[in-house]
Design a protein around this motif. Structure first.
Motif, PDB file in Angstrom:
ATOM      1  N   UNK A 212       0.861  -1.185   0.000  1.00  0.00           N
ATOM      2  CA  UNK A 212       0.000   0.000   0.000  1.00  0.00           C
ATOM      3  C   UNK A 212       0.896   1.232   0.000  1.00  0.00           C
ATOM      4  N   UNK A 213       0.736   2.092  -1.012  1.00  0.00           N
ATOM      5  CA  UNK A 213       1.512   3.334  -1.113  1.00  0.00           C
ATOM      6  C   UNK A 213       0.672   4.473  -0.553  1.00  0.00           C
ATOM      7  N   UNK A 214       1.197   5.174   0.445  1.00  0.00           N
ATOM      8  CA  UNK A 214       0.467   6.246   1.128  1.00  0.00           C
ATOM      9  C   UNK A 214       0.995   7.603   0.679  1.00  0.00           C
TER      10      UNK A 214
ATOM     11  N   UNK B 157       3.702  -1.311   3.760  1.00  0.00           N
ATOM     12  CA  UNK B 157       3.209   0.059   3.599  1.00  0.00           C
ATOM     13  C   UNK B 157       4.373   0.978   3.262  1.00  0.00           C
ATOM     14  N   UNK B 158       4.238   1.711   2.165  1.00  0.00           N
ATOM     15  CA  UNK B 158       5.231   2.707   1.778  1.00  0.00           C
ATOM     16  C   UNK B 158       4.688   4.090   2.076  1.00  0.00           C
ATOM     17  N   UNK B 159       5.283   4.770   3.061  1.00  0.00           N
ATOM     18  CA  UNK B 159       4.955   6.170   3.347  1.00  0.00           C
ATOM     19  C   UNK B 159       5.807   7.010   2.411  1.00  0.00           C
ATOM     20  N   UNK B 160       5.183   7.526   1.363  1.00  0.00           N
ATOM     21  CA  UNK B 160       5.910   8.161   0.264  1.00  0.00           C
ATOM     22  C   UNK B 160       6.134   9.646   0.508  1.00  0.00           C
ATOM     23  N   UNK B 161       7.303  10.126   0.129  1.00  0.00           N
ATOM     24  CA  UNK B 161       7.595  11.556   0.207  1.00  0.00           C
ATOM     25  C   UNK B 161       6.893  12.335  -0.910  1.00  0.00           C
TER      26      UNK B 161
END
Length: 289
Positions: free
Chosen positions: A69-71, A102-106
């Motif tokens: 899941x990309x956030x 989970x990827x907390x994206x910049x």
């Protein structure tokens, strides 16, 4: 923009409900949640010039292939801000517990407003992320406020990576509405998209593109009380393209990004949505006799 901790009653709608028939549920009586231990996870930092992104990998991905899941973060924030937020981590932990990485994206910066350039940068993060664990080949997107635009763009034709379902919490869907909402937003969008004084062309607006797209899995959580992102011109219109049977409409109350957006109740709804999509894909992969 901050993540206020203002609490309000959470209203939830039935699966695949439409905005017109979502029932309002009474405020539940206080209860003691059943105890369970959070699934442990590993954190991998992915550094870029615009700032770090954070990949959370649940330990369950060591024994089974996992989806990602990309956030995408709200306006003026960062992956680091989400990573450090106890409120956001309520949502993230629910996804980890359900065996999603989970990827907390910049998102390429604080105010990229879902631009194609931002999506190209996230594509590089996505490629790095899926090389770090046993990825099952499926990716989903979660957009918070401004991040809704990037989440939607990632699911449209031409995206550099495939997205199989999108969740928006108080999410922007209509770029032109954001452009017309304030001078500050207009300046940020013009800079992010390389525009002049003219508003973005319809082809740059994720909502316009979604309206010609076949229905797809959507989780939309929004409030009529939101004075920042209009539910009427964003969530209501977007949800008309929701795929029946797997999509979710969650009616909230209270202000933009209020505390009930980060409640265990909403976290369970969110994880359940992605979990249904995973279950469907697994069922499709079982050979028929």
């Amino acid at each position: 923009m901050t993540l206020p901790l203002m609490l309000a009653t959470l209203w939830t709608g039935a699966q695949a409900a439409t905005p017109q028939n979502v029932p309002a549920l009474p405020t539940p009586a206080p209860s003691v949640a059943a105890h369970h231990s959070p699934v442990p996870s590993e954190t991998v930092t992915l550094n870029r010039l615009s700032g770090p992104s954070f990949l959370r990998i649940p330990d369950t991905c060591q024994i089974q292939a996992c989806a990602l899941v990309v956030v995408a973060h709200p306006r003026g924030q960062s992956a680091e801000r989400l990573h450090m937020s106890p409120q956001v981590n309520v949502l993230i932990q629910a996804l980890l517990d359900a065996s999603f990485a989970v990827l907390l994206s910049d998102d390429g910066g604080a105010n990229t407003w879902g631009s194609p350039a931002a999506l190209d940068q996230v594509a590089g993060l996505h490629a790095d992320a899926v090389s770090q664990f046993d990825w099952n080949g499926r990716t989903y997107a979660l957009g918070l406020s401004m991040g809704g635009l990037l989440a939607l763009r990632s699911a449209l034709p031409g995206s550099p990576y495939l997205v199989s379902g999108v969740a928006l919490i108080d999410g922007w869907a209509d770029l032109r509405s954001a452009w017309g909402g304030s001078v500050a937003r207009r300046i940020e969008i013009a800079d992010a998209y390389g525009l002049g004084a003219a508003p973005p062309e319809p082809s740059l607006n994720p909502l316009t593109e979604v309206m010609t797209h076949p229905p797809f899995p959507l989780f939309v959580a929004a409030s009529p009380d939101d004075a920042v992102v209009s539910m009427k011109t964003n969530a209501d219109i977007l949800y008309s393209r929701a795929e029946a049977g797997v999509s979710d409409w969650v009616m909230l109350t209270g202000p933009h990004l209020g505390g009930n957006r980060f409640s265990p109740t909403l976290a369970r709804h969110l994880a359940g949505f992605f979990g249904r999509l995973e279950a469907r894909e697994l069922a499709r992969s079982v050979p028929r006799r």
